[in-house]
Design a protein around this motif. Sequence first.
Motif, PDB file in Angstrom:
ATOM      1  N   THR A 329      -3.208  -7.765  -2.776  1.00  0.00           N
ATOM      2  CA  THR A 329      -4.164  -7.083  -3.645  1.00  0.00           C
ATOM      3  C   THR A 329      -5.232  -6.368  -2.819  1.00  0.00           C
ATOM      4  O   THR A 329      -5.347  -6.594  -1.609  1.00  0.00           O
ATOM      5  CB  THR A 329      -4.864  -8.085  -4.590  1.00  0.00           C
ATOM      6  N   PRO A 330      -6.044  -5.517  -3.466  1.00  0.00           N
ATOM      7  CA  PRO A 330      -7.154  -4.885  -2.737  1.00  0.00           C
ATOM      8  C   PRO A 330      -8.156  -5.887  -2.184  1.00  0.00           C
ATOM      9  O   PRO A 330      -8.934  -5.563  -1.290  1.00  0.00           O
ATOM     10  CB  PRO A 330      -7.807  -3.997  -3.806  1.00  0.00           C
ATOM     11  N   ALA A 331      -8.131  -7.121  -2.716  1.00  0.00           N
ATOM     12  CA  ALA A 331      -9.089  -8.138  -2.277  1.00  0.00           C
ATOM     13  C   ALA A 331      -8.619  -8.915  -1.050  1.00  0.00           C
ATOM     14  O   ALA A 331      -9.365  -9.762  -0.539  1.00  0.00           O
ATOM     15  CB  ALA A 331      -9.357  -9.120  -3.425  1.00  0.00           C
ATOM     16  N   GLU A 332      -7.412  -8.642  -0.576  1.00  0.00           N
ATOM     17  CA  GLU A 332      -6.870  -9.366   0.582  1.00  0.00           C
ATOM     18  C   GLU A 332      -7.860  -9.330   1.745  1.00  0.00           C
ATOM     19  O   GLU A 332      -8.460  -8.299   2.043  1.00  0.00           O
ATOM     20  CB  GLU A 332      -5.551  -8.717   1.021  1.00  0.00           C
ATOM     21  N   HIS A 333      -8.036 -10.480   2.404  1.00  0.00           N
ATOM     22  CA  HIS A 333      -8.957 -10.661   3.530  1.00  0.00           C
ATOM     23  C   HIS A 333     -10.429 -10.704   3.117  1.00  0.00           C
ATOM     24  O   HIS A 333     -11.298 -10.871   3.978  1.00  0.00           O
ATOM     25  CB  HIS A 333      -8.796  -9.556   4.595  1.00  0.00           C
ATOM     26  N   LEU A 334     -10.724 -10.536   1.804  1.00  0.00           N
ATOM     27  CA  LEU A 334     -12.118 -10.410   1.384  1.00  0.00           C
ATOM     28  C   LEU A 334     -12.570 -11.491   0.408  1.00  0.00           C
ATOM     29  O   LEU A 334     -13.638 -12.054   0.562  1.00  0.00           O
ATOM     30  CB  LEU A 334     -12.351  -9.027   0.748  1.00  0.00           C
ATOM     31  N   ARG A 335     -11.741 -11.781  -0.614  1.00  0.00           N
ATOM     32  CA  ARG A 335     -12.133 -12.763  -1.629  1.00  0.00           C
ATOM     33  C   ARG A 335     -10.925 -13.060  -2.510  1.00  0.00           C
ATOM     34  O   ARG A 335      -9.882 -12.420  -2.396  1.00  0.00           O
ATOM     35  CB  ARG A 335     -13.279 -12.239  -2.493  1.00  0.00           C
ATOM     36  N   LEU A 336     -11.105 -14.031  -3.420  1.00  0.00           N
ATOM     37  CA  LEU A 336     -10.080 -14.309  -4.420  1.00  0.00           C
ATOM     38  C   LEU A 336      -9.963 -13.090  -5.336  1.00  0.00           C
ATOM     39  O   LEU A 336     -10.976 -12.562  -5.801  1.00  0.00           O
ATOM     40  CB  LEU A 336     -10.467 -15.541  -5.245  1.00  0.00           C
ATOM     41  N   PRO A 337      -8.760 -12.615  -5.597  1.00  0.00           N
ATOM     42  CA  PRO A 337      -8.618 -11.427  -6.441  1.00  0.00           C
ATOM     43  C   PRO A 337      -9.005 -11.685  -7.889  1.00  0.00           C
ATOM     44  O   PRO A 337      -8.765 -12.768  -8.420  1.00  0.00           O
ATOM     45  CB  PRO A 337      -7.123 -11.095  -6.328  1.00  0.00           C
ATOM     46  N   ASN A 338      -9.619 -10.689  -8.514  1.00  0.00           N
ATOM     47  CA  ASN A 338      -9.906 -10.781  -9.943  1.00  0.00           C
ATOM     48  C   ASN A 338      -8.751 -10.154 -10.726  1.00  0.00           C
ATOM     49  O   ASN A 338      -7.728  -9.758 -10.148  1.00  0.00           O
ATOM     50  CB  ASN A 338     -11.254 -10.129 -10.288  1.00  0.00           C
ATOM     51  N   LEU A 339      -8.902 -10.055 -12.021  1.00  0.00           N
ATOM     52  CA  LEU A 339      -7.816  -9.574 -12.879  1.00  0.00           C
ATOM     53  C   LEU A 339      -7.404  -8.146 -12.527  1.00  0.00           C
ATOM     54  O   LEU A 339      -6.209  -7.822 -12.466  1.00  0.00           O
ATOM     55  CB  LEU A 339      -8.262  -9.654 -14.344  1.00  0.00           C
ATOM     56  N   ASP A 340      -8.385  -7.288 -12.269  1.00  0.00           N
ATOM     57  CA  ASP A 340      -8.063  -5.897 -11.905  1.00  0.00           C
ATOM     58  C   ASP A 340      -7.339  -5.837 -10.561  1.00  0.00           C
ATOM     59  O   ASP A 340      -6.410  -5.032 -10.378  1.00  0.00           O
ATOM     60  CB  ASP A 340      -9.338  -5.051 -11.838  1.00  0.00           C
ATOM     61  N   ASP A 341      -7.763  -6.669  -9.610  1.00  0.00           N
ATOM     62  CA  ASP A 341      -7.097  -6.708  -8.303  1.00  0.00           C
ATOM     63  C   ASP A 341      -5.635  -7.120  -8.450  1.00  0.00           C
ATOM     64  O   ASP A 341      -4.750  -6.560  -7.798  1.00  0.00           O
ATOM     65  CB  ASP A 341      -7.790  -7.709  -7.375  1.00  0.00           C
ATOM     66  N   VAL A 342      -5.409  -8.128  -9.302  1.00  0.00           N
ATOM     67  CA  VAL A 342      -4.043  -8.609  -9.522  1.00  0.00           C
ATOM     68  C   VAL A 342      -3.169  -7.483 -10.054  1.00  0.00           C
ATOM     69  O   VAL A 342      -2.041  -7.271  -9.588  1.00  0.00           O
ATOM     70  CB  VAL A 342      -4.042  -9.813 -10.489  1.00  0.00           C
ATOM     71  N   LYS A 343      -3.689  -6.735 -11.026  1.00  0.00           N
ATOM     72  CA  LYS A 343      -2.918  -5.622 -11.587  1.00  0.00           C
ATOM     73  C   LYS A 343      -2.604  -4.574 -10.519  1.00  0.00           C
ATOM     74  O   LYS A 343      -1.463  -4.110 -10.416  1.00  0.00           O
ATOM     75  CB  LYS A 343      -3.685  -4.975 -12.741  1.00  0.00           C
ATOM     76  N   GLU A 344      -3.608  -4.205  -9.728  1.00  0.00           N
ATOM     77  CA  GLU A 344      -3.379  -3.212  -8.674  1.00  0.00           C
ATOM     78  C   GLU A 344      -2.335  -3.704  -7.668  1.00  0.00           C
ATOM     79  O   GLU A 344      -1.482  -2.937  -7.213  1.00  0.00           O
ATOM     80  CB  GLU A 344      -4.693  -2.906  -7.958  1.00  0.00           C
ATOM     81  N   GLY A 345      -2.416  -4.984  -7.315  1.00  0.00           N
ATOM     82  CA  GLY A 345      -1.453  -5.541  -6.371  1.00  0.00           C
ATOM     83  C   GLY A 345      -0.041  -5.545  -6.920  1.00  0.00           C
ATOM     84  O   GLY A 345       0.921  -5.212  -6.208  1.00  0.00           O
ATOM     85  N   ILE A 346       0.104  -5.906  -8.189  1.00  0.00           N
ATOM     86  CA  ILE A 346       1.433  -5.928  -8.804  1.00  0.00           C
ATOM     87  C   ILE A 346       2.023  -4.526  -8.855  1.00  0.00           C
ATOM     88  O   ILE A 346       3.191  -4.316  -8.494  1.00  0.00           O
ATOM     89  CB  ILE A 346       1.365  -6.534 -10.221  1.00  0.00           C
ATOM     90  N   ILE A 347       1.230  -3.566  -9.284  1.00  0.00           N
ATOM     91  CA  ILE A 347       1.740  -2.198  -9.399  1.00  0.00           C
ATOM     92  C   ILE A 347       2.165  -1.653  -8.043  1.00  0.00           C
ATOM     93  O   ILE A 347       3.253  -1.081  -7.898  1.00  0.00           O
ATOM     94  CB  ILE A 347       0.686  -1.283 -10.051  1.00  0.00           C
ATOM     95  N   ALA A 348       1.326  -1.831  -7.029  1.00  0.00           N
ATOM     96  CA  ALA A 348       1.665  -1.333  -5.693  1.00  0.00           C
ATOM     97  C   ALA A 348       2.955  -1.965  -5.187  1.00  0.00           C
ATOM     98  O   ALA A 348       3.814  -1.285  -4.602  1.00  0.00           O
ATOM     99  CB  ALA A 348       0.518  -1.619  -4.721  1.00  0.00           C
ATOM    100  N   THR A 349       3.129  -3.259  -5.431  1.00  0.00           N
ATOM    101  CA  THR A 349       4.307  -3.960  -4.933  1.00  0.00           C
ATOM    102  C   THR A 349       5.552  -3.596  -5.732  1.00  0.00           C
ATOM    103  O   THR A 349       6.651  -3.485  -5.176  1.00  0.00           O
ATOM    104  CB  THR A 349       4.074  -5.484  -4.960  1.00  0.00           C
ATOM    105  N   LYS A 350       5.394  -3.398  -7.040  1.00  0.00           N
ATOM    106  CA  LYS A 350       6.537  -2.959  -7.859  1.00  0.00           C
ATOM    107  C   LYS A 350       7.011  -1.569  -7.425  1.00  0.00           C
ATOM    108  O   LYS A 350       8.217  -1.297  -7.402  1.00  0.00           O
ATOM    109  CB  LYS A 350       6.154  -2.956  -9.340  1.00  0.00           C
ATOM    110  N   ILE A 351       6.069  -0.701  -7.089  1.00  0.00           N
ATOM    111  CA  ILE A 351       6.447   0.633  -6.585  1.00  0.00           C
ATOM    112  C   ILE A 351       7.247   0.493  -5.292  1.00  0.00           C
ATOM    113  O   ILE A 351       8.292   1.126  -5.108  1.00  0.00           O
ATOM    114  CB  ILE A 351       5.201   1.510  -6.368  1.00  0.00           C
ATOM    115  N   ALA A 352       6.753  -0.353  -4.386  1.00  0.00           N
ATOM    116  CA  ALA A 352       7.445  -0.560  -3.111  1.00  0.00           C
ATOM    117  C   ALA A 352       8.850  -1.115  -3.334  1.00  0.00           C
ATOM    118  O   ALA A 352       9.822  -0.660  -2.716  1.00  0.00           O
ATOM    119  CB  ALA A 352       6.634  -1.511  -2.232  1.00  0.00           C
ATOM    120  N   ALA A 353       8.963  -2.106  -4.208  1.00  0.00           N
ATOM    121  CA  ALA A 353      10.266  -2.728  -4.472  1.00  0.00           C
ATOM    122  C   ALA A 353      11.239  -1.724  -5.072  1.00  0.00           C
ATOM    123  O   ALA A 353      12.414  -1.656  -4.680  1.00  0.00           O
ATOM    124  CB  ALA A 353      10.082  -3.924  -5.402  1.00  0.00           C
ATOM    125  N   HIS A 354      10.756  -0.939  -6.025  1.00  0.00           N
ATOM    126  CA  HIS A 354      11.640   0.034  -6.679  1.00  0.00           C
ATOM    127  C   HIS A 354      12.069   1.132  -5.705  1.00  0.00           C
ATOM    128  O   HIS A 354      13.240   1.535  -5.685  1.00  0.00           O
ATOM    129  CB  HIS A 354      10.946   0.637  -7.894  1.00  0.00           C
TER     130      HIS A 354
END
Length: 437
Positions: A329-354
């Motif tokens: 997520t965008p919060a990596e190395h910085l803090r526990l991710p919040n709900l928006d961070d989780v969404k951004e992380g999932i989308i970025a990773t789904k794009i990579a996987a696809h």
Amino acid sequence: MMYTTQMDAAKKGIITKEMEIVAKKENMDVNILRELISKGKVAIPANKNHKSLNPEGVGENLRTKINVNLGISKDCCDIDEEMKKVNLALDMKAEAIMDLSSFGKTKEFRKKLISSSNAMIGTVPIYDAVGFYDKELKDITAKEFLDVVRNHANDGVDFVTVHAGINKETASVFKRNKRLTNIVSRGGSLMYAWMELNQRENPFYEYFDELLDICEEYDLTLSLGDALRPGSINDSSDACQIKELMILGELTLRAWKRNVQVIIEGPGHMSLDEIESNMLLEKKLCHGAPFYVLGPIVTDIAPGYDHITSAIGGALAASYGADFLCYVTPAEHLRLPNLDDVKEGIIATKIAAHAADIAKKIPKSRDIDNQMSKARQELDWEKMFELAIDPQKARRYRKESTPKHDDSCTMCGKMCSMRNMNKIMSGKDLNLLRADN
């Protein structure tokens, strides 16, 4: 005929209900899938006690799967907030969720997660050990570490990350080869610290057969953790990482003899030019076992944007053979991710996987892209939103800047190539300056 695990069934020629479900999802002949499972090249993590599971396969010739990390910590121990992240991950069709809880009511959260999740669930039992026993790390016994694994297995966890590859031999290589960032794996650093404090062998390595007993009983998949994964691009592909990978390959063969499914965990931080060789090396040293990677994060200078640095590396890694991507997520190395961070992380990773599935020529992987292209050519905005990986964002962007003419957007207006080619190809006049359509 009776069987103990998915791998045991596959070796005996038995097709399980989980195999049938996965084969249908993957557009694959179930007998081909069964053969891949029998050889360890595909795993179906499916604990016998996870009753709500909708099984997925991880491995060769299958779609690239993604995992979402979450869980409570000492600083952020709100179970309800973490369950919101769980529900978001499930809504966005993540195939796996890893509970990395390390403080507080970990069992309560884990059981709630397992009972409500149709995605496969993973944990890292060593994270839970200190709180579970209310002991300092040094005072936890080898048997107690194994008992935590059993506790998680009994709860219904489908796969566990166990850092069994950092034994005395691997640790000696680490001590002789200086690193910029030492050991960055949380579980790996805890295991190394326990070994140093007690001057003992890693209990997960020393008692690996007892660990396999637990896995066999519950059909618990072993995710062999990379304690010495590189935590900076400076440390990638070094002697420490490769030595541990060799040990993981040996442990994989021992697990397969007991019909225990295995996933191998990999880097980490790594420059782009090293990714292809690392994927090939893992598959070779670990005998074709499914490979699960964190990133790889391809540059170390982007805190706040590591979902992007990770997606770049993940797409490349999966195109060269990685089977399972852990989101960042965008919060990596910085803090526990919040709900928006989780969404951004999932989308970025789904794009990579696809993107990787297209490169790997996974059957039907291009179909949705072709549908999107057709919708763009037809200027069918509703269809585009329907097919988008994030329909809400796509719809919001369109709404925020509305064009005068529906058959265009505010970037190009009447100069829209799709609009104009549709007109010309159908023999119509082209009007760029006139007020009519």
